[in-house]
Scaffold this active site. Structure first.
Site, PDB file in Angstrom:
ATOM      1  N   LEU A  89       0.816  -1.210   0.000  1.00 47.47           N
ATOM      2  CA  LEU A  89       0.000   0.000   0.000  1.00 47.47           C
ATOM      3  C   LEU A  89       0.852   1.263   0.000  1.00 47.47           C
ATOM      4  CD1 LEU A  89      -2.475  -1.498   2.575  1.00 47.47           C
ATOM      5  CD2 LEU A  89      -2.998  -1.045   0.170  1.00 47.47           C
ATOM      6  N   PRO A  90       0.265   2.427  -0.377  1.00 46.35           N
ATOM      7  CA  PRO A  90       1.072   3.631  -0.615  1.00 46.35           C
ATOM      8  C   PRO A  90       1.648   4.303   0.619  1.00 46.35           C
ATOM      9  CG  PRO A  90      -0.991   3.720  -1.839  1.00 46.35           C
ATOM     10  CD  PRO A  90      -1.100   2.583  -0.885  1.00 46.35           C
ATOM     11  N   THR A 121       6.250   0.320   2.039  1.00 49.68           N
ATOM     12  CA  THR A 121       7.366   1.081   2.604  1.00 49.68           C
ATOM     13  C   THR A 121       6.783   2.228   3.422  1.00 49.68           C
ATOM     14  OG1 THR A 121       8.881   0.503   0.805  1.00 49.68           O
ATOM     15  CG2 THR A 121       9.401   2.475   2.090  1.00 49.68           C
ATOM     16  N   LYS A 208      15.197  -0.931   5.585  1.00 52.66           N
ATOM     17  CA  LYS A 208      14.868  -0.263   4.318  1.00 52.66           C
ATOM     18  C   LYS A 208      15.251   1.219   4.384  1.00 52.66           C
ATOM     19  CE  LYS A 208      12.933   0.372   0.237  1.00 52.66           C
ATOM     20  NZ  LYS A 208      11.498   0.157  -0.046  1.00 52.66           N
TER      21      LYS A 208
END
Length: 224
Positions: A89-90, A121, A208
């Site tokens: 998802l965004p 992310t 990340k």
């Protein structure tokens, strides 16, 4: 070597903060069919996964249905049909809404024993919060005499659209060893590598972030 040391340091610091093949009988769900998610889900369908998909953008859903996936009208319906659910998802607000909405969210109907994998992310705190919810649900089920080992891991990716299309992403997984092993069984079909980044959900996001920071430093140095 410099970038590797940054990433290992992030794993160590985060873990010390307070606070194969398809499994027999598993049903799979995928929520979030954007540029990355649609290609990841497409790889799963082409590899024979029994997949139910959802996205707010219906043409994206129909594209996967055309490949052989089933369609759901909400995240809740995906959870009803699946015991392994991947989200891509965004942003963090959408992730929280998809999981926690009382009427349409994943937690509203997640099955005992479900494996929940968020590949978005986002920040490192949101995965910890979602993991805490799964623990609360497990406790509630235990009090009712129901066996429940629902688990949540974060697994952000490294690699772009081309890697997603080719099933050659790198996944950075945060969660305990058992949850990591369960997640790896699924993620290996979309990846060239799956790394266990720490025992706490959110560890994947921390690594990340460190990876992106190292990349930014490198690009800045090259531009100079």
């Amino acid at each position: 070597f410099f970038f590797r040391r940054i990433i290992f340091a992030a794993i160590f610091c985060y873990d010390n903060l307070p606070f194969s093949q398809q499994a027999v009988g598993s049903m799979y769900g995928f929520i979030g069919l954007g540029n990355m998610g649609s290609r990841m889900a497409g790889v799963m369908v082409r590899k024979g996964f029994n997949l139910t998909v959802y996205d707010a953008h219906q043409p994206s859903v129909q594209g996967l249905v055309g490949l052989g996936a089933g369609a759901a009208s909400s995240p809740r319906e995906v959870a009803q049909a699946s015991n392994v659910i991947i989200t891509m998802l965004p942003n963090a607000d959408i992730v929280k809404e998809v999981y926690r909405n009382a009427e349409t969210g994943i937690f509203a109907s997640a099955q005992p024993g479900s494996l929940l994998i968020d590949c978005s992310t986002i920040d490192a705190e949101t995965p910890k919060q979602l993991h805490a919810v799964t623990q609360e649900l497990n406790q509630q089920n235990a009090e009712k005499g129901l066996l429940s080992n629902m688990t949540f891991v974060d697994a952000p990716v490294s690699g772009g659209v081309g890697a997603a299309e080719a099933g050659a992403l790198t996944f950075l997984v945060g969660g305990d060893e058992q949850s990591y092993q369960r997640a790896q069984e699924v993620l290996q079909h979309m990846s060239k590598a799956v790394f266990h980044c720490g025992k706490l959900p959110g560890s994947g996001q921390a690594v990340k972030l460190a990876n992106n920071l190292a990349l930014g430093i490198s690009m800045s140095a090259i531009s100079e």
